[in-house]
Design an enzyme around this catalytic site. Sequence first.
Site, mmCIF file in Angstrom:
data_model
loop_
_atom_site.group_PDB
_atom_site.id
_atom_site.type_symbol
_atom_site.label_atom_id
_atom_site.label_comp_id
_atom_site.label_asym_id
_atom_site.label_seq_id
_atom_site.Cartn_x
_atom_site.Cartn_y
_atom_site.Cartn_z
ATOM 1 C CB SER A 677 -0.941 0.003 1.207
ATOM 2 O OG SER A 677 -0.208 -0.050 2.413
ATOM 3 C CE LYS A 720 -2.959 0.672 5.138
ATOM 4 N NZ LYS A 720 -2.904 0.240 3.739
#
Length: 770
Positions: A677, A720
């Site tokens: 990511s 996140k």
Amino acid sequence: MSDIIQHLPAIALRGTTILPDMIVHFDVSREKSIKAIEKAMVQDQKVFLITQKDPETEEPAQEDLYRIGTIAEIKQLVKTKKNLIQVLVEGEKRGELLRFDENSLYLEAEVALFEEEEEEPEGNVKEAMLRGIKELFVRYCNENPKLSKDLAGQILELEEVQKVIDQIAINLPMKYEDKQRILEAVSLEERYEVLGSILCNEIEIMQIRMDLNSKVKERVDKNQRDYILREQLKVIREELGDQDTLSEADQFKEQVAKLKASKEVKEKINREIERFKNAAGMQAEAGVIRSYIETLLSLPWDKVSRDNRNLKKAQKILEEDHYGLEKVKERIMEFLAVRTLTKKGESPILCLAGPPGTGKTSIARSVARALDKEYVRMSLGGVRDEAEIRGHRRTYIGAMPGRIANGLIQAGVKNPLMLLDEIDKVSSDYKGDTSSALLEVLDSEQNKKFRDHYVEIPLDLSEVLFIATANDLQTIPRPLLDRMEIIEISSYTQNEKEHIAKEHLIPKQMKAHGIKEGQLTISDEALKEIIAGYTKEAGVRGLERKLGEICRKTARRILEDKEETVCVDKENLESFLGRARYTYQMKNKTDEVGIVRGLAWTSVGGDTLQIEVNLMPGKGEFLLTGQLGDVMKESAQTGISYIRSVAGEYGIKPEFFQKHDLHIHIPEGAVPKDGPSAGITMATAMLSAITNTPVKANVAMTGEITLRGRVLPIGGLKEKLLAAKNAGMKKVLIPFENQADVEELDEEITGGMKIVPVKTMKEVLKHALA
């Protein structure tokens, strides 16, 4: 029948019939009968005796009596007590009742007399009748040893058919209905036939009775013989010291009789008990069989507990035990609703997946309490032997049932809640594949007849509510994962941790450390500081440990310093827990070239990664430092390839990459980092350094990049975004395909940040570069 008609006092007899020539005595108690006897004694002592059809009738009418009776002479009267007379009579002739005079104080009958008996038959007819009746009488005497032999001899000596028939009829013990039949047979032939029929019937009945008696005797003799043999065997076993085995077998038999199980299961256990009896004297074999029988008797074959079907009560318990976790609560309430409607319903197999400390195990315990189910926890961490699940075969020494069968024994019912803890940590070795063994347990089509190697009899697991827990779904084999319904339990927010601490953890720790209510208070600011500065985790396990530390120090102050109340606030927090261990890496104050804030998911929640890129004169070398994994290295390679493919659009000369070295570094080099990511983050940092364009300090991003610049979706978005919020970011770039994940998040997480979905690298650069 003659034309002679007499008017005689009559007595209705109950349960007895008197024949001509029969001398008998009977009791008289009815008033009318006593009056009839008195009347007869005044006249010629003659009385008409006629039998009632129903002995229970108190005041019989004419239709309640038989038609034919006997004219008798009263021989003797004895008054025994008040209203009771004993009468001795001798029967003389048959008579037919024509009518009663109902007006008198006693029964007065109008009786038609029968003519004198016909003469004896002659010749062969007489001999045939005499032989026939005597033969039947002899057979009757042989079958009935109670009959007097002298009386039988006297009757057999008679040579007149009529006298033989009358004497047999008079002296034979028979029912009054049979005697009435003989009385109503007026002619000699009729009486012969009726008496012959009665004798044949009695002989047959006595033969059947003798057969039954002999069978009963045989059975009693056999039981007596078995009893004697058993007693002898018992004495022998006592001498050999095997008495315990026999008494244990009897106890097992009693337990089988009380066991709630199918016929097949009981038959299997009974066969094993017989083997156990025969193994007496062989201690080793008897011990193995004993253990097996005890296991079978301990299993709850058909024993079930009653589930709670009250949805409001279940909802209340779930809310009391856990703060948040809406998805889990909603799924459990759905299950309960379906179970209530269908009365049964298949139990789902739920898998709670999430970071450590988020309350997965305690949720299972709470669900068991809400549903009123027995709770069994089974830790699968490190289990590598298939026999742990399926059990060992009984041929092995030290064989035992598997964990599933043991769980049912522990629960005591066949429909408990069974928690398979840490299902992602099972492993395999040469002894078998543990995860494959779990397939049968967790497959609703197969677990109706789960076969444990030790138990051997199929176990029904279809009513067990299985809940599994896992930290990482990636390590669970696909076939096993496919059989479970996954419920993600993500990290807790700051606000959720505060609620959990206030409502659950602080009261729990105070009780565990003996601190009464009011003796310890922790301010909201101190609690926030504990969560932010002293713990770094997705769950609340570390937070609970810190609260426990505060409680221990509070207990000491109460005892040593005699403090009545202890208050923990932000100012004195260091005296309880020491200096803060963690600080959030806040956003940069100014826009800088080559520095981009990325977002990462870790096992303890989310975190921000500051990616730095430096450009130096050189020979086109590409350096990566900071303990990066293979996936991140490949993302960096993909990013630089994309930048080189669009270099012309940003005014980058082709020879630039041959004359400069590029160095990518992610700080905290001792911490391994990997994941798919960080692609767009590294690409943005590299392009910023190459073009000398600053990146906005308040922008964070996450997403994977392709060679053509497309942005691919990622996981762990909630964690996140939490990390971005804690770092003070104002704008977060996320892949366009993750928009659905954002819609499920609370305002508490996304509030104060602008979430921008992006499809391509060009959109990323447009929002990120200053």
